[in-house]
Design a protein around this motif. Structure first.
Motif, PDB file in Angstrom:
ATOM      1  N   CYS A   1      53.651  47.141  45.784  1.00 31.16           N
ATOM      2  CA  CYS A   1      53.102  48.420  45.354  1.00 31.16           C
ATOM      3  C   CYS A   1      51.577  48.379  45.318  1.00 31.16           C
ATOM      4  N   ARG A   2      50.988  49.515  45.729  1.00 28.94           N
ATOM      5  CA  ARG A   2      49.531  49.582  45.687  1.00 28.94           C
ATOM      6  C   ARG A   2      49.018  49.687  44.252  1.00 28.94           C
ATOM      7  N   GLU A   3      49.877  50.200  43.374  1.00 28.76           N
ATOM      8  CA  GLU A   3      49.429  50.435  42.002  1.00 28.76           C
ATOM      9  C   GLU A   3      49.637  49.226  41.100  1.00 28.76           C
ATOM     10  N   CYS A   4      50.831  48.642  41.196  1.00 29.36           N
ATOM     11  CA  CYS A   4      51.169  47.593  40.229  1.00 29.36           C
ATOM     12  C   CYS A   4      51.592  46.290  40.902  1.00 29.36           C
ATOM     13  N   ALA A   5      51.600  46.259  42.227  1.00 30.16           N
ATOM     14  CA  ALA A   5      51.995  45.070  42.979  1.00 30.16           C
ATOM     15  C   ALA A   5      53.468  44.729  42.800  1.00 30.16           C
ATOM     16  N   GLY A   6      54.267  45.698  42.296  1.00 29.03           N
ATOM     17  CA  GLY A   6      55.703  45.487  42.178  1.00 29.03           C
ATOM     18  C   GLY A   6      56.389  45.630  43.533  1.00 29.03           C
ATOM     19  N   LYS A   7      57.679  45.409  43.559  1.00 28.24           N
ATOM     20  CA  LYS A   7      58.440  45.481  44.799  1.00 28.24           C
ATOM     21  C   LYS A   7      58.640  46.937  45.222  1.00 28.24           C
ATOM     22  N   VAL A   8      58.413  47.240  46.498  1.00 28.09           N
ATOM     23  CA  VAL A   8      58.586  48.604  46.984  1.00 28.09           C
ATOM     24  C   VAL A   8      59.743  48.680  47.973  1.00 28.09           C
ATOM     25  N   GLN A   9      60.308  49.869  48.065  1.00 28.45           N
ATOM     26  CA  GLN A   9      61.422  50.123  48.974  1.00 28.45           C
ATOM     27  C   GLN A   9      61.011  51.199  49.954  1.00 28.45           C
ATOM     28  N   LYS A  10      61.294  51.002  51.215  1.00 31.34           N
ATOM     29  CA  LYS A  10      60.941  51.974  52.249  1.00 31.34           C
ATOM     30  C   LYS A  10      61.880  53.164  52.175  1.00 31.34           C
ATOM     31  N   LEU A  11      61.307  54.375  52.202  1.00 28.70           N
ATOM     32  CA  LEU A  11      62.123  55.579  52.203  1.00 28.70           C
ATOM     33  C   LEU A  11      62.311  56.022  53.651  1.00 28.70           C
ATOM     34  N   ILE A  12      63.577  56.187  54.035  1.00 30.15           N
ATOM     35  CA  ILE A  12      63.876  56.450  55.437  1.00 30.15           C
ATOM     36  C   ILE A  12      63.781  57.929  55.784  1.00 30.15           C
ATOM     37  N   SER A  13      64.108  58.795  54.833  1.00 30.71           N
ATOM     38  CA  SER A  13      64.382  60.196  55.144  1.00 30.71           C
ATOM     39  C   SER A  13      63.244  60.912  55.847  1.00 30.71           C
ATOM     40  N   ARG A  14      62.034  60.643  55.442  1.00 26.02           N
ATOM     41  CA  ARG A  14      60.924  61.375  56.024  1.00 26.02           C
ATOM     42  C   ARG A  14      60.065  60.502  56.923  1.00 26.02           C
ATOM     43  N   ALA A  15      60.540  59.349  57.262  1.00 22.93           N
ATOM     44  CA  ALA A  15      59.740  58.445  58.076  1.00 22.93           C
ATOM     45  C   ALA A  15      59.500  59.022  59.463  1.00 22.93           C
ATOM     46  N   GLY A  16      58.366  58.800  59.977  1.00 23.80           N
ATOM     47  CA  GLY A  16      58.083  59.179  61.356  1.00 23.80           C
ATOM     48  C   GLY A  16      57.316  60.459  61.535  1.00 23.80           C
ATOM     49  N   PHE A  17      57.256  61.276  60.521  1.00 27.06           N
ATOM     50  CA  PHE A  17      56.451  62.494  60.629  1.00 27.06           C
ATOM     51  C   PHE A  17      55.970  62.904  59.252  1.00 27.06           C
ATOM     52  N   SER A  18      54.981  63.757  59.248  1.00 24.14           N
ATOM     53  CA  SER A  18      54.443  64.237  57.984  1.00 24.14           C
ATOM     54  C   SER A  18      54.661  65.730  57.866  1.00 24.14           C
ATOM     55  N   LEU A  19      55.029  66.181  56.679  1.00 24.02           N
ATOM     56  CA  LEU A  19      55.194  67.620  56.460  1.00 24.02           C
ATOM     57  C   LEU A  19      53.848  68.308  56.233  1.00 24.02           C
ATOM     58  N   LYS A  20      52.834  67.526  56.088  1.00 27.16           N
ATOM     59  CA  LYS A  20      51.515  68.091  55.841  1.00 27.16           C
ATOM     60  C   LYS A  20      50.772  68.295  57.163  1.00 27.16           C
TER      61      LYS A  20
END
Ligand SMILES: [Zn+2]
Length: 80
Positions: free
Chosen positions: A29-48
């Motif tokens: 994690c960028r904030e706390c250096a804890g373990k992060v999990q990749k989120l698949i659902s929105r990978a590959g494109f940005s809604l913004k």
């Protein structure tokens, strides 16, 4: 370059990371250096920023007319 979303299992923060396909997935994690999990659902494109259109999607992202959902203002709904 695709944008991946990660969620921290420790503090719960969700953040985006722009990475090459060849890059190794982030593990901390960028904030706390804890373990992060990749989120698949929105990978590959940005809604913004209109990424849908830039990547060749023709349908409006908000249109839910095909599955019977509300579709206010959608051209497809108006024609039916
Ligand atoms: Zn964290």
């Amino acid at each position: 370059m695709p944008i991946y979303e990660y969620e921290c299992e420790s503090c719960g923060v969700v953040f985006e990371a722009r990475q090459k396909f060849s890059d190794a997935p982030l593990e901390s994690c960028r904030e706390c250096a804890g373990k992060v999990q990749k989120l698949i659902s929105r990978a590959g494109f940005s809604l913004k920023g209109g990424g849908w259109y830039e990547q060749g999607y023709n349908a409006a992202p908000s249109c839910a007319g095909n599955d019977g959902g509300g579709c206010g203002g959608c051209p497809k709904a108006a024609n039916s």
